[in-house]
Scaffold this motif. Structure first.
Motif, short mmCIF file in Angstrom:
data_model
loop_
_atom_site.label_atom_id
_atom_site.label_comp_id
_atom_site.label_asym_id
_atom_site.label_seq_id
_atom_site.Cartn_x
_atom_site.Cartn_y
_atom_site.Cartn_z
N ASN A 85 0.64 -0.97 0.35
CA ASN A 85 -0.14 -0.11 0.56
C ASN A 85 0.89 1.27 -0.28
O ASN A 85 1.41 1.65 1.07
CB ASN A 85 -0.88 -0.24 1.13
N GLN A 86 0.54 2.50 -0.73
CA GLN A 86 1.21 3.16 -1.30
C GLN A 86 0.40 4.17 -1.31
O GLN A 86 -0.22 4.54 -2.10
CB GLN A 86 2.77 3.14 -1.92
N ALA A 87 1.86 5.85 0.05
CA ALA A 87 0.41 7.00 -0.98
C ALA A 87 0.54 7.01 -2.84
O ALA A 87 1.94 6.58 -2.84
CB ALA A 87 0.80 8.14 -0.18
N ASP A 89 2.42 10.07 -3.64
CA ASP A 89 3.79 10.14 -4.07
C ASP A 89 4.85 9.34 -3.22
O ASP A 89 5.90 9.47 -4.16
CB ASP A 89 4.25 11.18 -2.76
N ALA A 90 4.28 8.02 -3.09
CA ALA A 90 5.48 6.71 -3.17
C ALA A 90 5.85 6.32 -4.12
O ALA A 90 6.87 5.09 -4.17
CB ALA A 90 5.30 6.44 -2.29
N PRO A 93 9.28 6.71 -5.58
CA PRO A 93 10.42 6.21 -5.02
C PRO A 93 10.43 4.84 -4.56
O PRO A 93 11.72 4.54 -4.27
CB PRO A 93 10.18 7.36 -3.35
N ASN A 94 9.26 4.72 -4.40
CA ASN A 94 9.14 2.95 -4.34
C ASN A 94 9.38 2.21 -5.46
O ASN A 94 10.29 1.16 -5.03
CB ASN A 94 7.47 2.30 -3.99
N THR A 97 13.34 2.67 -5.32
CA THR A 97 14.46 1.94 -4.00
C THR A 97 13.87 0.42 -3.84
O THR A 97 14.50 -0.38 -3.05
CB THR A 97 13.80 2.58 -2.32
N LYS A 99 11.31 -1.24 -3.33
CA LYS A 99 10.06 -1.84 -2.49
C LYS A 99 9.41 -2.39 -3.32
O LYS A 99 9.06 -3.35 -2.10
CB LYS A 99 9.53 -0.22 -1.76
#
Lengths: 280, 220
Positions: A85-87, A89-90, A93-94, A97, A99
């Motif tokens: 689960n990510q916002a 904005d993420a 970045p996810n 990196t 993720k």
């Protein structure tokens, strides 16, 4: 004191060494995912009809179904997915990196983003549409446009809202609302003659409320949605592209079509048999 | 009629919201336990450590207290990932909240230790106690008692701060609330409901703290 400092430094060194040894040899994302036995997908949970939780708490939506098509291609089993689960904005970045293996979360394709992540082939083209109450004052887009300044359009509050509506209806009055429920309420109470928002949201809302609303028949503001993966791994990108493309043009089309009908209440055009149209 | 519709949706969403509520409580409790242990160590070192020992603790406290909690949360989520150590969102979140709490509690403990008249340490030495004994039997019982009110305050801050973890996708109360709003479009109703839940927890904690203070104060 010096002994303490030495111990501290030695400890730090050992940790660094252990961490550098823990990094596995890079064999490519596709092999990693296959040997792991599940696909890790980044997505959100608060935006129907794309990715949201249904009444039983299950993650559902069109993005979720797209992710399942990819998992089906990998493992012949659409349940072998772990959703992270990510916002919004993420999303980038996810990916950067590591993720997640892939993110399918209504990512709009832009050249600026393509500098940071790799886009897959697109799976939907979003736009803005106008929705009116069925049997109301205005029947379609032409009627709205002809009425000029007499028309009030309700829209979700944001910086671009005014300009977005004016691009289609230059003379209309624009009423901005803080939340989706208030925007639809304005339409229901007659405070607004039409609601302007994402075509996908309108289609989903109209499907939930069969027969109560009509589409104006005009959409504008195109944005392309695609999944994103990390740059620098062409095999992985190619695999995902094949899985997605064949869901829109080939063997997996029935799955894509079922998802499209479920969330948008209409059918995508059938792939034409014969010459593969995407090469035209 | 609006209320009925809201209650119907609330009933449908009761389990996800309850899970979110438990997650909020669990993460806050984890962070305060971790933060308290860390904070006691930090506080003691800041008062009694030699200059070289003090330095890293001082640095830690100042960095943590001078950085917005949201920045700490994002750092705890992404920096280990860059170094090849992948923490789950809730692990990273608990770590960030715990480190944040550790710095604040460290300062509390330092303050309350320094408020004890130095004559007590001297008196302890005079009757032949060693430093760990003085710490355990003379200083800490007094210091921790006077640190209790601000400690409760830190707990309240942590429960409120845990809502920021929704940013990295931890399924705590705020994110679960947003998920329900995404489906039902009842924005104001569900945000007010979540706000009331936070309020109830924090007021309960406050009342518990006050009664604990009274009981401990009576024994002084």
């Amino acid at each position: 004191m010096r002994a303490t400092a030495l111990k501290f430094a030695a400890g730090l060194g050992a940790v660094t060494l252990a961490m550098s040894m823990a990094q596995p040899a890079f064999a490519g994302k596709l092999q990693d995912v296959l040997s792991r036995g599940k696909l890790i997908v980044g997505t959100g949970s608060t935006n129907p009809p794309w990715h949201f939780r249904d009444e039983s708490g299950e993650l559902v939506g069109f993005d979720i179904d797209v992710a399942k098509i990819i998992a089906k291609g990998l493992f012949d089993d659409e349940t072998k997915i772990e959703f992270v689960n990510q916002a919004s904005d993420a999303r980038i970045p996810n990916i950067v990196t590591d993720k997640v293996d892939i993110t399918c979360q209504f990512v709009t394709v832009t050249a600026a983003r393509a500098q940071q992540v790799a886009f897959t082939v697109p799976y939907y083209r979003e736009g803005v549409s106008l929705m009116m109450p069925a049997g109301g004052k205005y029947a379609d887009y032409a009627a709205l446009k002809a009425a000029g300044g007499d028309v009030t359009v309700s829209v979700l509050q944001n910086v671009f809202a005014e300009g977005m509506v004016k691009a289609a209806l230059p003379d209309a009055k624009v009423d901005q609302f803080e939340s989706v429920d208030l925007m639809y309420q304005a339409l229901n109470s007659g405070r607004a003659d039409a609601a302007a928002t994402d075509s996908s949201s309108l289609r989903y809302y109209m499907k939930q409320n069969e027969g109560r609303y009509v589409d104006s028949g005009y959409s504008w503001n195109p944005q392309t949605y695609a999944c994103i993966v990390k740059q620098g791994d062409p095999d992985w990108l190619n695999f995902v592209n094949v899985a997605l493309r064949e869901s829109m043009t080939g063997t997996m089309f029935p799955t894509y079509k079922a998802a499209y009908e479920r969330w948008f209440g209409e059918s995508p055009s059938e792939p034409k048999i014969g010459f593969p149209a995407e090469f035209r | 009629m609006v209320m009925d519709a809201f209650l119907a949706q609330l009933w449908i969403a009761r389990w996800p919201l309850f899970d979110g509520f438990l997650m909020t409580i669990g993460i806050s409790v984890g962070a305060i336990v971790f933060g308290t242990i860390l904070g006691c160590i930090v506080g003691i070192q800041l008062v009694f450590g030699s200059f070289l020992v003090k330095l890293p603790f001082r640095l830690y406290v100042d960095v943590m207290r001078g950085t917005p909690l949201l920045v700490l949360i994002l750092a705890a989520f992404y920096i280990p990932a860059v170094m090849g150590l992948s923490l789950s969102a809730s692990q990273a979140g608990t770590l960030a909240l715990g480190l944040f709490a550790g710095a604040h509690i460290g300062e509390l403990v330092r303050g309350s230790l320094q408020a004890i008249p130095p004559g007590q340490i001297e008196a302890g030495r005079a009757i032949g106690l060693r430093f760990p004994q003085i710490l355990a039997n003379v200083l800490l019982p007094q210091a921790l008692r006077s640190a209790l009110p601000p400690w409760i305050n830190t707990g309240v801050e942590l429960i409120k701060g845990s809502s920021l973890l929704s940013m990295i996708g931890v399924g705590e109360l705020l994110l679960k609330t947003q998920e329900v709003i995404g489906r039902t479009f009842m924005t104001i109703e569900f945000y007010v409901f979540a706000g009331i839940l936070y309020l109830i927890v924090n007021i309960t904690l406050d009342v518990l703290g006050k009664s604990l203070e009274r009981r401990l104060g009576a024994r002084l």
